[in-house]
Write a protein that holds these residues in place. Structure first.
Motif, PDB file in Angstrom:
ATOM      1  N   SER A  96       0.819  -1.220   0.000  1.00 18.09           N
ATOM      2  CA  SER A  96       0.000   0.000   0.000  1.00 18.09           C
ATOM      3  C   SER A  96       0.850   1.266   0.000  1.00 18.09           C
ATOM      4  O   SER A  96       0.397   2.328  -0.426  1.00 18.09           O
ATOM      5  N   TRP A  97       2.097   1.155   0.464  1.00 18.32           N
ATOM      6  CA  TRP A  97       2.997   2.313   0.472  1.00 18.32           C
ATOM      7  C   TRP A  97       3.286   2.840  -0.935  1.00 18.32           C
ATOM      8  O   TRP A  97       3.740   3.968  -1.092  1.00 18.32           O
ATOM      9  N   SER A  98       3.038   2.010  -1.952  1.00 14.50           N
ATOM     10  CA  SER A  98       3.323   2.430  -3.333  1.00 14.50           C
ATOM     11  C   SER A  98       2.232   3.328  -3.913  1.00 14.50           C
ATOM     12  O   SER A  98       2.403   3.880  -5.000  1.00 14.50           O
ATOM     13  N   GLU A  99       1.126   3.505  -3.175  1.00 19.11           N
ATOM     14  CA  GLU A  99       0.055   4.381  -3.669  1.00 19.11           C
ATOM     15  C   GLU A  99       0.560   5.822  -3.754  1.00 19.11           C
ATOM     16  O   GLU A  99       1.169   6.337  -2.828  1.00 19.11           O
ATOM     17  N   ASN A 100       0.325   6.451  -4.890  1.00 18.94           N
ATOM     18  CA  ASN A 100       0.747   7.842  -5.165  1.00 18.94           C
ATOM     19  C   ASN A 100       2.262   8.010  -5.253  1.00 18.94           C
ATOM     20  O   ASN A 100       2.746   9.131  -5.417  1.00 18.94           O
ATOM     21  N   LEU A 101       3.017   6.916  -5.150  1.00 16.12           N
ATOM     22  CA  LEU A 101       4.475   7.035  -5.143  1.00 16.12           C
ATOM     23  C   LEU A 101       5.012   7.492  -6.498  1.00 16.12           C
ATOM     24  O   LEU A 101       5.877   8.382  -6.557  1.00 16.12           O
ATOM     25  N   ALA A 102       4.537   6.897  -7.584  1.00 14.48           N
ATOM     26  CA  ALA A 102       5.015   7.289  -8.916  1.00 14.48           C
ATOM     27  C   ALA A 102       4.720   8.760  -9.183  1.00 14.48           C
ATOM     28  O   ALA A 102       5.575   9.500  -9.688  1.00 14.48           O
ATOM     29  N   GLU A 103       3.510   9.193  -8.822  1.00  9.45           N
ATOM     30  CA  GLU A 103       3.129  10.593  -9.022  1.00  9.45           C
ATOM     31  C   GLU A 103       3.995  11.523  -8.165  1.00  9.45           C
ATOM     32  O   GLU A 103       4.373  12.615  -8.595  1.00  9.45           O
ATOM     33  N   LEU A 104       4.315  11.074  -6.952  1.00 11.72           N
ATOM     34  CA  LEU A 104       5.162  11.875  -6.069  1.00 11.72           C
ATOM     35  C   LEU A 104       6.559  12.037  -6.657  1.00 11.72           C
ATOM     36  O   LEU A 104       7.121  13.143  -6.662  1.00 11.72           O
ATOM     37  N   LEU A 105       7.133  10.946  -7.159  1.00 12.04           N
ATOM     38  CA  LEU A 105       8.470  11.004  -7.742  1.00 12.04           C
ATOM     39  C   LEU A 105       8.509  11.944  -8.938  1.00 12.04           C
ATOM     40  O   LEU A 105       9.473  12.715  -9.108  1.00 12.04           O
ATOM     41  N   GLU A 106       7.468  11.904  -9.761  1.00 13.82           N
ATOM     42  CA  GLU A 106       7.417  12.778 -10.930  1.00 13.82           C
ATOM     43  C   GLU A 106       7.246  14.243 -10.526  1.00 13.82           C
ATOM     44  O   GLU A 106       7.953  15.130 -11.025  1.00 13.82           O
ATOM     45  N   ALA A 107       6.309  14.496  -9.637  1.00 15.97           N
ATOM     46  CA  ALA A 107       5.992  15.881  -9.260  1.00 15.97           C
ATOM     47  C   ALA A 107       7.139  16.532  -8.497  1.00 15.97           C
ATOM     48  O   ALA A 107       7.474  17.701  -8.732  1.00 15.97           O
ATOM     49  N   THR A 108       7.752  15.795  -7.580  1.00 11.83           N
ATOM     50  CA  THR A 108       8.835  16.389  -6.800  1.00 11.83           C
ATOM     51  C   THR A 108      10.061  16.657  -7.649  1.00 11.83           C
ATOM     52  O   THR A 108      10.830  17.582  -7.357  1.00 11.83           O
ATOM     53  N   GLU A 109      10.259  15.882  -8.697  1.00 10.86           N
ATOM     54  CA  GLU A 109      11.392  16.142  -9.589  1.00 10.86           C
ATOM     55  C   GLU A 109      11.222  17.478 -10.294  1.00 10.86           C
ATOM     56  O   GLU A 109      12.178  18.250 -10.439  1.00 10.86           O
ATOM     57  N   VAL A 110       9.995  17.777 -10.710  1.00  8.64           N
ATOM     58  CA  VAL A 110       9.718  19.058 -11.374  1.00  8.64           C
ATOM     59  C   VAL A 110       9.912  20.213 -10.392  1.00  8.64           C
ATOM     60  O   VAL A 110      10.553  21.220 -10.702  1.00  8.64           O
ATOM     61  N   VAL A 111       9.336  20.071  -9.190  1.00  7.10           N
ATOM     62  CA  VAL A 111       9.478  21.130  -8.179  1.00  7.10           C
ATOM     63  C   VAL A 111      10.946  21.320  -7.818  1.00  7.10           C
ATOM     64  O   VAL A 111      11.450  22.452  -7.748  1.00  7.10           O
TER      65      VAL A 111
END
Length: 251
Positions: A111-126
């Protein structure tokens, strides 16, 4: 004599009504005061906890990381690999492994993988846009963008920290399972393929914990730099914003 008695009775009634009215007003005033105190306390509580990340608000906070004025970037090979693995884990949600010569099964919570891919993508941009802003002189006309970037930068750091803690908690359970598998006196056994999968998952989780910790720390450093640059390079608006920010932080 009769008239005097009537006047006295009227005065007594009037006195009673006045006392009742004052008591009612006092009670109403106390109730209003209590209501104001409750509202004030609630507002203070909400402000104080506005940065707290929970399972309920994680996705909503994640959505605030996007800005149309950001410079888009291409993810590094390491990033692309982690994003791909995160999506793969999230697609399964949970894995159950059969054991050898045992009635036990091994259940791995993903369950820890929920939203993880989106987090990695978004934080890279920020992170990348914050890095560029830290290395350049700010343009005062883009004050609103920088102010929003400051907010998004510390929000991204908070989300990285929360996800790291979640993965660490699950990693602890996986490490205990692997320790049992490595203990010859323990009856828990799996085939070689399953064992290799569990070791690979542990390695991935270690990598994510390390990556998210470093990304959190760098975002926090950039947040502080952007804050000071807004004060120094965005004119009067930047100085006023900085002063208000410091006042809120001091409460």
């Amino acid at each position: 004599m009769e008239q005097l008695r009537v006047i006295v009775i009227v005065l007594v009634i009037v006195g009673i009504l006045v006392c009742i009215n004052k008591a009612t007003q006092g009670s109403s005033s106390r109730n209003k005061s209590a209501a104001r105190r409750h509202t004030s306390n609630s507002r203070s509580y909400s402000t104080k906890n506005s940065r707290v990340v929970t399972n309920q608000n994680f996705a909503a906070k994640l959505r605030t990381l996007n800005d149309v004025d950001d410079v888009k970037i291409q993810a590094s090979p390491q990033q692309r690999r982690m994003i791909s693995e995160a999506r793969n884990y999230h697609a399964r949600k949970k894995r159950v492994y059969a054991t050898v010569s045992s009635k036990e099964t091994i259940g791995i919570d993903l369950s820890w993988s929920e939203n993880l891919a989106e987090l990695l993508e978004a934080t890279e941009v920020v992170y990348t846009n914050a890095e560029m802003s830290c290395n350049r002189r700010l343009v005062s006309e883009r004050f609103n963008y920088y102010r929003n970037l400051h907010y998004r930068s510390f929000t991204a750091a908070d989300l990285c920290h929360a996800k790291r803690e979640e993965i660490l908690s699950n990693l602890s359970s996986l490490r205990k399972i692997i320790a049992r598998l490595n203990d010859r006196s323990d009856s828990l056994r799996v085939d070689r393929s399953t064992y290799d999968q569990l070791i690979a998952l542990r390695t991935t989780m270690y990598d994510l914990v390390d990556y998210l910790g470093k990304r959190r720390d760098m975002l926090n450093m950039q947040t502080a730099t952007i804050r000071d640059k807004i004060r120094n390079e965005c004119g009067e608006r930047g100085q006023r914003w900085y002063n208000e920010l410091m006042q809120r932080a001091g409460k």
